[in-house]
Design a protein around this motif. Structure first.
Motif, PDB file in Angstrom:
ATOM      1  N   ASP A 136       0.710  -1.285   0.083  1.00 31.42           N
ATOM      2  CA  ASP A 136       0.199   0.100  -0.115  1.00 31.42           C
ATOM      3  C   ASP A 136       0.789   1.228   0.123  1.00 31.42           C
ATOM      4  O   ASP A 136       2.235   1.183   0.063  1.00 31.42           O
ATOM      5  CB  ASP A 136      -0.933   0.042   1.173  1.00 31.42           C
TER       6      ASP A 136
ATOM      7  N   LYS B 174      -0.804   3.974   8.545  1.00 30.09           N
ATOM      8  CA  LYS B 174      -1.903   3.071   8.377  1.00 30.09           C
ATOM      9  C   LYS B 174      -3.073   3.821   9.271  1.00 30.09           C
ATOM     10  O   LYS B 174      -3.138   4.171  10.237  1.00 30.09           O
ATOM     11  CB  LYS B 174      -1.908   1.965   8.822  1.00 30.09           C
TER      12      LYS B 174
ATOM     13  N   GLN C  70     -13.025   3.915  -6.223  1.00 30.96           N
ATOM     14  CA  GLN C  70     -12.871   3.881  -4.720  1.00 30.96           C
ATOM     15  C   GLN C  70     -11.872   4.491  -4.234  1.00 30.96           C
ATOM     16  O   GLN C  70     -10.877   4.759  -4.648  1.00 30.96           O
ATOM     17  CB  GLN C  70     -12.659   2.370  -4.397  1.00 30.96           C
TER      18      GLN C  70
ATOM     19  N   SER D  96      -9.870   5.519  -0.574  1.00 35.20           N
ATOM     20  CA  SER D  96      -9.442   5.107   0.946  1.00 35.20           C
ATOM     21  C   SER D  96      -9.391   6.224   1.927  1.00 35.20           C
ATOM     22  O   SER D  96      -9.362   7.373   1.373  1.00 35.20           O
ATOM     23  CB  SER D  96      -8.003   4.455   0.807  1.00 35.20           C
TER      24      SER D  96
ATOM     25  N   HIS E 234      -4.356  -4.663   7.089  1.00 37.79           N
ATOM     26  CA  HIS E 234      -5.059  -5.123   5.999  1.00 37.79           C
ATOM     27  C   HIS E 234      -6.481  -4.504   5.785  1.00 37.79           C
ATOM     28  O   HIS E 234      -7.174  -5.034   4.937  1.00 37.79           O
ATOM     29  CB  HIS E 234      -5.177  -6.558   6.282  1.00 37.79           C
ATOM     30  N   GLY E 235      -6.456  -3.207   6.532  1.00 35.43           N
ATOM     31  CA  GLY E 235      -8.000  -2.739   6.099  1.00 35.43           C
ATOM     32  C   GLY E 235      -8.895  -2.336   7.049  1.00 35.43           C
ATOM     33  O   GLY E 235     -10.031  -1.962   6.633  1.00 35.43           O
TER      34      GLY E 235
ATOM     35  N   ARG F 188     -12.704  -3.133   3.891  1.00 40.76           N
ATOM     36  CA  ARG F 188     -12.006  -3.285   2.870  1.00 40.76           C
ATOM     37  C   ARG F 188     -12.493  -3.750   1.658  1.00 40.76           C
ATOM     38  O   ARG F 188     -13.727  -4.636   1.943  1.00 40.76           O
ATOM     39  CB  ARG F 188     -10.554  -3.666   2.978  1.00 40.76           C
ATOM     40  N   THR F 189     -12.179  -3.526   0.381  1.00 41.66           N
ATOM     41  CA  THR F 189     -12.994  -4.120  -0.553  1.00 41.66           C
ATOM     42  C   THR F 189     -12.090  -5.484  -1.016  1.00 41.66           C
ATOM     43  O   THR F 189     -10.898  -5.371  -1.318  1.00 41.66           O
ATOM     44  CB  THR F 189     -13.114  -3.122  -1.682  1.00 41.66           C
TER      45      THR F 189
ATOM     46  N   CYS G 107      -9.384  -2.093  -2.303  1.00 41.08           N
ATOM     47  CA  CYS G 107      -9.170  -0.680  -1.346  1.00 41.08           C
ATOM     48  C   CYS G 107      -9.338  -0.990  -0.145  1.00 41.08           C
ATOM     49  O   CYS G 107     -10.451  -1.310   0.539  1.00 41.08           O
ATOM     50  CB  CYS G 107     -10.251   0.201  -1.990  1.00 41.08           C
ATOM     51  N   LYS G 108      -8.237  -0.655   0.784  1.00 41.26           N
ATOM     52  CA  LYS G 108      -8.475  -0.920   2.229  1.00 41.26           C
ATOM     53  C   LYS G 108      -8.739   0.444   2.875  1.00 41.26           C
ATOM     54  O   LYS G 108      -8.698   1.564   2.026  1.00 41.26           O
ATOM     55  CB  LYS G 108      -6.824  -1.260   2.599  1.00 41.26           C
ATOM     56  N   TRP G 109      -9.531   0.322   3.809  1.00 38.02           N
ATOM     57  CA  TRP G 109     -10.059   1.430   4.521  1.00 38.02           C
ATOM     58  C   TRP G 109     -10.818   2.387   3.580  1.00 38.02           C
ATOM     59  O   TRP G 109     -10.972   3.461   3.642  1.00 38.02           O
ATOM     60  CB  TRP G 109      -8.737   2.232   4.996  1.00 38.02           C
ATOM     61  N   VAL G 110     -11.778   1.712   2.938  1.00 38.70           N
ATOM     62  CA  VAL G 110     -12.477   2.252   1.826  1.00 38.70           C
ATOM     63  C   VAL G 110     -13.545   3.029   2.598  1.00 38.70           C
ATOM     64  O   VAL G 110     -14.154   2.673   3.705  1.00 38.70           O
ATOM     65  CB  VAL G 110     -13.308   1.222   1.044  1.00 38.70           C
TER      66      VAL G 110
END
Length: 511
Positions: free
Chosen positions: A234, A239, A318, A320, A354-355, A359-360, A372-375
């Motif tokens: 990423d 994060k 998308q 994040s 890992h989000g 996440r997607t 997309c992590k942390w979407v």
């Protein structure tokens, strides 16, 4: 007589560190994710040419952000030292330099997604600290100079020097303390970790690995990849630490009805679960930027169907929480595949890395256009209207996973016994599936391998084959054939712009 330039340089560095430390502390107290230094670092990341970014990822892998931080540290040290030296004779140039740095930090901070005026407070605090610190340090140095230049025997240069060193030590100590307190003040991650441990989704189950998926050959990685071993790629320097109660997802754009989902809204929907293999477009032939896990979440097809997709839409942009974007084909989110907003990984809440909290996951697409992590935002749109992080840097727009295979046993350069050699590895083409895997020894005929069982076409498959090897050096290669008839090409191609190609080949010796 003037004091040594060294002390002015040192003063500049100390004052610069003090300003950064105070801004970091204020950012932690205000729960701002990106302190000015982090925001500038991410801005540099975004402006860096794609070739350099890709080189950094390939060269440093998990240490690419550390390398950039070290580079920024060196540059800032030189800049602050230079500003300290200028303060010796042209203090107004030093103040101008601080203004420039403040403007750069302000632009970087306000460029963060969903930024507010609150994000500017750490910048202002750091700038004011620079001015005050400069006045203090320059005042002590000039007093030292006056005493050194005085003919008055009552003057004590030693005392003046000692006073300056005490002032410098005090300022440096405050800078370090501010950084430490800023770290402690950033308790958001600790709160998120507590939320993770307390999170329970009744419909999410622990994974039960299907029978027959393993080929039981020592040296082949586990079919199910743990969160700790799952690859991480990423662009976030820090994060995002998002508490479930604070998370929201806005879905808008070319829809008849916009939707904003809270975390409680999401987990109140029907939970779907599936084994899905993800791999990075930067994965080279034979590489390990791939993993397979049991994902639990809510299918996007059902959510999007309720919103009334308008004619002409073919993409979803998308975004994040850290500002990263990707353009995902709308069809991949609305067909029968298990494209989902994932909450759990291997039966446990997503880790922050890992989000977490959401996440997607989209089977069959490389992560740079889907994962997309942390979407926090999804805009239904058209590809010709959007710019996404990696596609804006020369990577392809759609990003379907290419068929690939890998040899895990034997290792390259291994020494084996003559006779029958058991070789093994993995192959994948998510959302299409693998029909056959073949190996070739020393450029000879292709020999079919035995495949493990798989629960669906969205996961990788392990394979096992036996070849007879004589004394000497040998070369083993592998290729896969998809269920759609696609035969993996032997033409070697770099990962840019849409994934590497070629047959994975290992060399070994038999004795």
């Amino acid at each position: 007589m003037r004091t040594s330039r060294t002390w002015w340089w040192l003063s500049g560095v100390i004052v610069g560190a003090l300003g950064l430390g105070v801004s970091y502390l204020v950012a932690g107290l205000l729960r701002v994710r990106a302190s000015p230094a982090v925001a500038v670092g991410e801005g540099v990341r975004d402006l860096t040419p794609d070739g350099i970014v890709h080189w950094a990822i390939e060269t440093f892998r998990s240490h690419d952000k550390l390398a950039l931080f070290v580079g920024m540290f060196v540059i800032l040290t030189l800049v602050f030292a230079g500003l300290g030296w200028l303060a010796r004779t042209r203090w107004w140039l030093t103040v101008t330099g601080y203004v420039v740095l403040g403007v750069v930090a302000s632009v970087a901070v306000m460029s963060e997604p969903a930024s507010t005026t609150t994000e500017m407070v750490p910048v202002v605090a750091g700038f004011v600290t620079w001015l005050i610190g400069l006045a203090v340090m320059a005042g002590w140095l000039r007093r030292w100079e006056l005493v050194e230049a005085s003919d008055d025997a009552a003057g004590d240069p030693t005392h003046s020097r000692r006073s300056f060193f005490l002032a410098a030590g005090a300022v440096a100590g405050i800078a370090v303390l501010s950084g430490v307190l800023g770290k402690l003040a950033g308790f958001q991650r600790a709160a998120v970790d507590r939320d993770r441990r307390l999170l329970r989704v009744e419909d999410a189950t622990k994974p039960v690995q299907p029978r027959g998926v393993k080929v039981d050959v020592d040296g082949v990685p586990a079919w199910q990849t743990s969160a700790d071993d799952f690859y991480l790629i990423d662009t976030a320097f820090v994060k995002p630490a998002i508490r479930p109660r604070d998370w929201q997802l806005r879905i808008h754009g070319m829809v008849d009805r916009e939707l904003t989902l809270s975390f409680d809204d999401l987990i109140g929907m029907e939970i779907t679960e599936d084994w899905i293999t993800l791999n990075c477009v930067s994965n080279e032939v034979g590489g390990n930027l791939i993993g397979n896990a049991w994902w639990s979440g809510v299918r996007l097809a059902g959510i999007l169907a309720q919103l009334g997709i308008q004619d002409g839409a073919d993409a979803v942009l998308q975004t994040s929480d850290d500002g990263w974007t990707c353009g995902t084909p709308l069809e991949a989110l609305t067909d029968e595949r298990s494209a989902m907003l994932a909450v759990y990984m291997n039966g446990e809440p997503l880790t922050i890395e890992h989000g977490f909290p959401v996440r997607t996951i989209v089977p069959g697409l490389y992560g740079y256009v889907s994962a997309c992590k942390w979407v926090v935002d999804m805009e239904v749109t058209k590809f010709d209207r959007i710019d996404a992080y990696w596609t804006d840097r020369g990577w392809s727009e759609q990003g379907p996973v290419k068929i690939a295979s890998r040899i895990d046993v034997p290792d390259g350069g291994a020494d084996v016994e003559t006779g029958t050699l058991v070789c093994a590895g993995s192959a994948w083409k998510q959302h299409t599936g693998i029909e056959r895997v073949e190996v070739s020894l020393d450029g000879g005929a292709w020999t079919s391998a035995t495949l493990g069982r798989v629960p669906s076409d969205d996961t990788w498959v392990q394979w096992r084959a036996e070849v007879d090897v004589d004394d000497g050096d040998h070369q083993l290669r592998v290729r896969a054939i998809g269920k759609d008839g696609d035969v993996q090409t032997g033409v070697e191609h770099d990962v840019l712009p849409d994934g590497a190609t070629g047959w994975h080949t290992v060399e070994f010796s038999a004795r």
